[in-house]
Write a protein that holds these residues in place. Structure first.
Motif, PDB file in Angstrom:
ATOM      1  N   GLN A 134       0.934  -1.240  -0.084  1.00  0.00           N
ATOM      2  CA  GLN A 134       0.083   0.226   0.101  1.00  0.00           C
ATOM      3  C   GLN A 134       0.787   1.131  -0.008  1.00  0.00           C
ATOM      4  N   LYS A 135       1.982   1.223   0.622  1.00  0.00           N
ATOM      5  CA  LYS A 135       2.819   2.315   0.750  1.00  0.00           C
ATOM      6  C   LYS A 135       3.557   2.822  -0.658  1.00  0.00           C
ATOM      7  N   GLY A 189       2.245   4.521  -7.380  1.00  0.00           N
ATOM      8  CA  GLY A 189       0.885   4.275  -8.273  1.00  0.00           C
ATOM      9  C   GLY A 189       0.800   2.684  -8.588  1.00  0.00           C
ATOM     10  N   LEU A 190      -0.258   2.369  -9.429  1.00  0.00           N
ATOM     11  CA  LEU A 190      -0.432   0.839  -9.697  1.00  0.00           C
ATOM     12  C   LEU A 190       0.388   0.356 -10.879  1.00  0.00           C
ATOM     13  N   ASN A 191       0.895  -0.864 -10.807  1.00  0.00           N
ATOM     14  CA  ASN A 191       1.837  -1.261 -11.720  1.00  0.00           C
ATOM     15  C   ASN A 191       0.921  -1.680 -12.946  1.00  0.00           C
ATOM     16  N   LEU A 192       0.663  -0.787 -13.911  1.00  0.00           N
ATOM     17  CA  LEU A 192      -0.336  -0.806 -15.106  1.00  0.00           C
ATOM     18  C   LEU A 192       0.553  -0.327 -16.275  1.00  0.00           C
ATOM     19  N   LEU A 217      -0.251  -9.404 -23.278  1.00  0.00           N
ATOM     20  CA  LEU A 217       0.673  -9.273 -22.041  1.00  0.00           C
ATOM     21  C   LEU A 217       0.026  -8.225 -21.257  1.00  0.00           C
ATOM     22  N   LYS A 218      -0.584  -7.392 -21.830  1.00  0.00           N
ATOM     23  CA  LYS A 218      -1.230  -6.040 -21.096  1.00  0.00           C
ATOM     24  C   LYS A 218      -2.429  -6.560 -20.467  1.00  0.00           C
TER      25      LYS A 218
END
Length: 92
Positions: free
Chosen positions: A11-12, A18-21, A89-90
């Motif tokens: 969470q930290k 940010g999210l790993n997108l 993969l995305k």
């Protein structure tokens, strides 16, 4: 034994980074071709093209134009193929 990150550490890091997108974007072939005409190697060929036009060497003009367009189109098509290969993969 290996352990992953704790939930609080995850969470930290998500708050910090940010999210790993992997963001997807619409592929515009025309823009990619035009961007292939922007850069040092393209500028060198474009300069040579101008010189050959001034010298009225139209055979060289034709071949330089061919080189420029081939490089730009080939680069754009390679990028398109790469995006098509990465699309599954995305989704994961």
């Amino acid at each position: 034994m290996l352990h992953g990150l704790s939930k609080s550490e995850v969470q930290k890091r998500q708050r910090k980074y940010g999210l790993n997108l992997v963001e997807g974007s619409h592929f515009n072939l025309f823009r990619k071709i035009m961007s292939g005409l922007w850069g040092f190697s393209a500028w060198v060929l474009e300069f040579a093209l101008i010189v050959e036009i001034i010298l009225k060497e139209y055979t060289q003009v034709f071949f330089i134009l061919l080189l420029l367009l081939f490089a730009a189109v080939n680069g754009a098509l390679q990028q398109k193929r790469t995006q098509q290969l990465l699309a599954p993969l995305k989704k994961i």
